[in-house]
Scaffold this active site. Structure first.
Site, PDB file in Angstrom:
ATOM      1  N   PRO A 121       5.641  -1.996   4.584  1.00  0.00           N
ATOM      2  CG  PRO A 121       3.720  -2.105   5.901  1.00  0.00           C
ATOM      3  CD  PRO A 121       5.050  -1.409   5.791  1.00  0.00           C
ATOM      4  CD  GLU A 122       6.705  -3.084  -1.582  1.00  0.00           C
ATOM      5  OE1 GLU A 122       6.337  -3.562  -2.667  1.00  0.00           O
ATOM      6  OE2 GLU A 122       7.865  -2.709  -1.359  1.00  0.00           O
ATOM      7  CG  HIS A 155       8.341   0.611  19.759  1.00  0.00           C
ATOM      8  ND1 HIS A 155       8.856   1.785  20.270  1.00  0.00           N
ATOM      9  CD2 HIS A 155       9.401  -0.194  19.506  1.00  0.00           C
ATOM     10  CE1 HIS A 155      10.170   1.680  20.325  1.00  0.00           C
ATOM     11  NE2 HIS A 155      10.542   0.498  19.877  1.00  0.00           N
ATOM     12  NE  ARG A 174      10.475   6.230  11.396  1.00  0.00           N
ATOM     13  CZ  ARG A 174      10.926   6.366  10.141  1.00  0.00           C
ATOM     14  NH1 ARG A 174      11.408   5.314   9.498  1.00  0.00           N
ATOM     15  NH2 ARG A 174      10.890   7.532   9.540  1.00  0.00           N
ATOM     16  NE  ARG A 221       1.742   8.211 -15.306  1.00  0.00           N
ATOM     17  CZ  ARG A 221       1.388   7.817 -14.080  1.00  0.00           C
ATOM     18  NH1 ARG A 221       0.381   7.006 -13.914  1.00  0.00           N
ATOM     19  NH2 ARG A 221       2.072   8.239 -13.041  1.00  0.00           N
TER      20      ARG A 221
END
Ligand SMILES: [Zn+2]
Length: 265
Positions: free
Chosen positions: A2-3, A88, A107, A149
């Site tokens: 998820p973002e 789960h 997970r 960078r």
């Protein structure tokens, strides 16, 4: 994983049920969730608390409690809340109105940490840059983070101190909106490109939130619609919506990365 848009969707759904309610009972079935604290200790501290607000910062959820304590939740790969019995289940909350809320995590990488007042903010301040949809996420801030960078810009924007809440999917989408090649060295972007990148990040995240995030079929974020409207993510070989060139897949910063070779130079 998820973002920001998926976590914001989880926040809205959780807030609608839990804000203003008292936690009558908390049961935590997985000791990994609260490590290094004991699950029974966290559960005992949650019981009897009233939830005053559910907020989001980057990919974190902040459940604010009446005592001032904050339950800081990170969903990681597959964590999420369910409002009916689910597989789960790692934890469950029972509210004073009888609502039962399950925390599901296939997970098991998700975390629940309990902080005393103000400590959660300190914990987050060293890990996260400003909210990308907020007023502190300016062109100047982004330019400063990218300056000097040599890493690919895709890798640079995945750094949570640069763009809090951005992950692999919305980074690719943002770079497509900005017409920037994901492998360009971050420090070489011109000022107008940094501005386009900032706009692209905000556009990609807003589109995701409007569609309640992406449902990638692992059962974690059911109901999202963003997966049908990706511009590049996961679309290798399909024509670009803007120029018709087939989308290509490459790797950047160790992550699968999709882009249009026609309009992302
Ligand atoms: Zn294109």
């Amino acid at each position: 994983m998820p973002e920001l848009p998926e976590v914001e969707t989880e926040r809205e759904r959780l807030a609608a049920r839990i804000e203003g309610r008292r936690i009558r009972a908390a049961r935590i079935h997985d000791e990994r969730l609260t490590r290094p604290e004991e699950p029974t200790w966290i559960a005992a501290r949650l019981e009897g608390e009233r939830v005053t607000a559910v907020e989001r910062r980057g990919k974190y959820l902040l459940v604010r409690l009446e005592s001032g304590a904050v339950l800081l939740i990170h969903l990681r790969m597959t964590g999420g809340f369910r409002y009916e019995p689910a597989t789960h289940e790692r934890a469950e909350l029972e509210l004073d109105d009888g609502t039962r809320i399950a925390y599901r995590d296939l997970r098991r990488f998700g975390t629940w940490l309990l902080f005393d007042p103000d400590e959660a903010e300190k914990h987050l301040a060293i890990r996260l840059g400003p909210e990308p949809l907020g007023s502190r996420f300016t062109n100047e801030f982004l330019a400063g983070r990218l300056a000097g960078r040599r890493a690919p810009v895709k890798a640079a924007v995945l750094d949570q101190r640069t763009v809090a809440g951005l992950g692999n999917i919305y980074a690719d989408e943002a770079l497509w909106h900005a017409r920037i090649h994901p492998l360009r060295p971050a420090g070489e972007l011109a000022a107008n490109e940094v501005a386009a990148l900032r706009r692209g990040i905000r556009t990609a995240l807003r589109r995701g939130i409007r569609r309640q995030g992406a449902d990638l079929g692992n059962g974690a974020y059911a109901g999202g619609r963003m997966q049908h409207e990706f511009r590049v993510y996961g679309r290798a070989g399909e024509p670009c919506d803007r120029c018709g060139t087939p989308i290509q897949k490459t790797r950047a910063g160790g992550r699968g990365t999709w882009y249009c070779p026609g309009c992302q130079r």
